[in-house]
Design an enzyme around this catalytic site. Structure first.
Site, PDB file in Angstrom:
ATOM      1  CD1 TRP A 120      -2.076  -2.299   1.575  1.00 21.63           C
ATOM      2  CD2 TRP A 120      -3.093  -1.037   0.047  1.00 21.63           C
ATOM      3  NE1 TRP A 120      -3.128  -3.024   1.097  1.00 21.63           N
ATOM      4  CE2 TRP A 120      -3.786  -2.269   0.154  1.00 21.63           C
ATOM      5  CE3 TRP A 120      -3.560  -0.085  -0.856  1.00 21.63           C
ATOM      6  CZ2 TRP A 120      -4.902  -2.569  -0.625  1.00 21.63           C
ATOM      7  CZ3 TRP A 120      -4.676  -0.375  -1.618  1.00 21.63           C
ATOM      8  CH2 TRP A 120      -5.338  -1.599  -1.503  1.00 21.63           C
ATOM      9  CD  GLU A 121       3.158   3.682   3.157  1.00 23.34           C
ATOM     10  OE1 GLU A 121       3.533   4.699   2.521  1.00 23.34           O
ATOM     11  OE2 GLU A 121       2.337   3.742   4.088  1.00 23.34           O
ATOM     12  N   GLY A 122       3.716   1.504  -1.819  1.00 23.52           N
ATOM     13  CA  GLY A 122       4.263   1.635  -3.167  1.00 23.52           C
ATOM     14  C   GLY A 122       5.768   1.831  -3.131  1.00 23.52           C
ATOM     15  NE  ARG A 247      -1.729   1.265   4.857  1.00 23.39           N
ATOM     16  CZ  ARG A 247      -0.495   1.772   4.794  1.00 23.39           C
ATOM     17  NH1 ARG A 247      -0.192   2.638   3.846  1.00 23.39           N
ATOM     18  NH2 ARG A 247       0.432   1.417   5.671  1.00 23.39           N
TER      19      ARG A 247
END
Length: 268
Positions: A120-122, A247
């Site tokens: 989810w942060e990438g 998320r």
């Protein structure tokens, strides 16, 4: 008079056994808990002597995760105190400042949790502003210095070194989360990992004052609390973000995934 004398002697004796050490940093903050996310209670100047009553683990500062509780009742990073050894010099503190939690919780979250945060942060191989303008690199590492000079890995990061950086960052958030929970809360490794992901995303300050933490500390069912409270954290800049909605769903799914491995207040 005799009782007073005994009490005074005991106080002086206790003070004498708390050995003093010099501060090496120019201005070193002493915080309400063992981590950089805790509030500053006072500051020490270079060369000043501080008495250490006990030590515990917390946010890593330049590779040292030991924090010293001083006679002032606050915590200072051991990195800035010249104790003469790389390790503990006195007894471990019985609890972490803030929530009164045990120091025996799992300091690192499980692989499922690390992968969830990374997803989810990438991945950002070199420092650049995130969607709200903050300079980040790797998997959500917020730069502390110009060009992320504090990062020990070479840019551009590979996905492997980015995961290592993330693994370096996450214990700080697990520590502050644990500091806000009381020792009556029981969490397995998936639950602790899911809440660490949430903490990493919204910040320790928001977690500390959240209804989610209050409800857990009040003894409510963890699965019920997570299912009801995590979805509320879906806004950025006052706007509902679909990425945050998704998320939170992923964190709830991990939180409710059964596991027999206890992670808080004691690590199995």
């Amino acid at each position: 008079m005799k009782l007073f004398s005994l009490a005074l002697f005991a106080a002086l004796s206790a003070t004498s056994f708390a050995k003093s050490y010099p501060v090496t940093g120019n201005t070193v903050n002493c915080r309400s808990g063992p981590g950089t996310s805790y509030g500053v209670k006072k500051s020490y100047q270079k060369g000043q002597s501080v008495s250490i009553s006990c030590q515990t683990s917390g946010t890593s500062v330049s590779g040292n995760n030991i924090w010293d509780k001083t006679s002032d009742g606050c915590y200072v990073a051991d990195y800035y105190i010249k104790t003469g050894v790389n390790g503990y010099v006195t007894t471990k503190c019985g609890s972490i400042g803030g929530g009164g939690s045990s120091d025996s919780y799992c300091k690192k979250i499980n692989t499922a949790g690390v992968n969830l945060v990374a997803q989810w942060e990438g991945f950002v191989p070199s420092p650049k502003p995130d969607p709200i303008g903050l300079p980040t690199v790797g998997y959500g590492h917020l730069c502390q210095k110009k060009n992320c000079a504090e990062v020990k890995y070479k840019f551009p990061l590979s996905q492997t070194t980015a995961k290592q950086l993330l693994s370096d960052d996450l214990p700080k958030y697990t520590a502050c989360l644990a500091g806000y929970l009381n020792s009556k809360v029981k969490l397995n490794d998936n639950q602790l990992a899911a809440l660490t992901s949430w903490t990493f995303n919204v910040g320790c300050g928001n977690v500390k004052t959240s209804t989610l933490i209050k409800r857990l500390n009040n003894g409510e069912n963890p699965n019920t609390v997570a299912g009801q409270e995590l979805p509320n954290w879906r806004k950025a800049g006052g706007q509902v973000m679909q990425g945050l909605v998704n998320r939170r769903k992923a964190e709830i799914k991990l939180f409710k995934t059964a596991s027999s491995k206890q992670a808080y207040p004691k690590c199995q």
